[in-house]
Write a protein that holds these residues in place. Structure first.
Motif, PDB file in Angstrom:
ATOM      1  N   MET A   1       0.837  -1.185   0.000  1.00 40.86           N
ATOM      2  CA  MET A   1       0.000   0.000   0.000  1.00 40.86           C
ATOM      3  C   MET A   1       0.874   1.238   0.000  1.00 40.86           C
ATOM      4  N   ASP A   2       0.389   2.249  -0.668  1.00 41.60           N
ATOM      5  CA  ASP A   2       1.121   3.503  -0.780  1.00 41.60           C
ATOM      6  C   ASP A   2       0.227   4.659  -0.360  1.00 41.60           C
ATOM      7  N   VAL A   3       0.854   5.707   0.169  1.00 43.68           N
ATOM      8  CA  VAL A   3       0.168   6.954   0.490  1.00 43.68           C
ATOM      9  C   VAL A   3       0.676   8.002  -0.477  1.00 43.68           C
ATOM     10  N   ARG A   4      -0.248   8.737  -1.066  1.00 45.69           N
ATOM     11  CA  ARG A   4       0.125   9.850  -1.943  1.00 45.69           C
ATOM     12  C   ARG A   4      -0.864  10.987  -1.751  1.00 45.69           C
ATOM     13  N   ARG A   5      -0.437  12.169  -2.151  1.00 43.49           N
ATOM     14  CA  ARG A   5      -1.296  13.347  -2.055  1.00 43.49           C
ATOM     15  C   ARG A   5      -2.537  13.138  -2.914  1.00 43.49           C
ATOM     16  N   ALA A   6      -3.693  13.470  -2.392  1.00 45.10           N
ATOM     17  CA  ALA A   6      -4.943  13.324  -3.134  1.00 45.10           C
ATOM     18  C   ALA A   6      -5.013  14.333  -4.263  1.00 45.10           C
TER      19      ALA A   6
END
Length: 159
Positions: A1-6
């Motif tokens: 899983m990755d987090v990125r700016r919406a």
């Protein structure tokens, strides 16, 4: 899983996460969720000074998100939702860590949030990231069925 700016293109998927989680009773949002209106709200948030959003992505699909808004100068209010498919694999902690990095980078001295007292999983996540209980809103929120819900106020200093 990755987090990125919406991005604006994520807002419908963010609203779908809210619609999926709302029936569980862990959010302030109650079903039925107007997905189009919620997506519009997320689009507005992306254009608001002092606000930011990130998405949790699993295999190309948005399974969660975190948003912050400036409550008062130097204090960011955090909201999060993670669909079942995104839970239990460190995504919630990754979102919280991203928010805390953002708070530090933008000069915010504190991040706060509200959580239902019976949401042990979320409370454990926040406590593990250094948030502490600062207060209780006793029987503060009236639900659609007429019941009143309390919420814990949790916060973490970032300075």
């Amino acid at each position: 899983m990755d987090v990125r700016r919406a991005q604006e293109s994520d807002t419908a998927a963010m609203a779908e996460v809210i619609a999926a989680v709302a029936p569980e009773g862990t959010l302030g949002v109650q079903p039925p969720v107007d997905v189009a209106a919620r997506a519009a709200g997320f689009r507005d948030l992306l254009d608001t000074d002092g606000a930011a959003a990130w998405v949790l992505v699993d295999d190309g699909r948005v399974v969660g998100h975190a948003t912050v808004r400036t409550r008062v100068p130097g204090v960011l209010g955090l909201s999060m939702a993670i669909a079942r498919a995104g839970r239990g694999r460190g995504g919630g902690r990754a979102l919280v860590d991203t928010v805390l990095e953002h708070a530090g980078a933008t000069g915010a001295h504190k991040v706060d949030l509200e959580v239902w007292p019976d949401n042990g999983r979320a409370i454990a996540l926040y406590a593990g990231a250094g948030f502490v209980v600062e207060g209780l809103r006793d029987r503060h929120y009236r639900r659609a069925d007429g019941t009143l819900r309390s919420s814990l106020i949790m916060a973490r200093r970032t300075d």
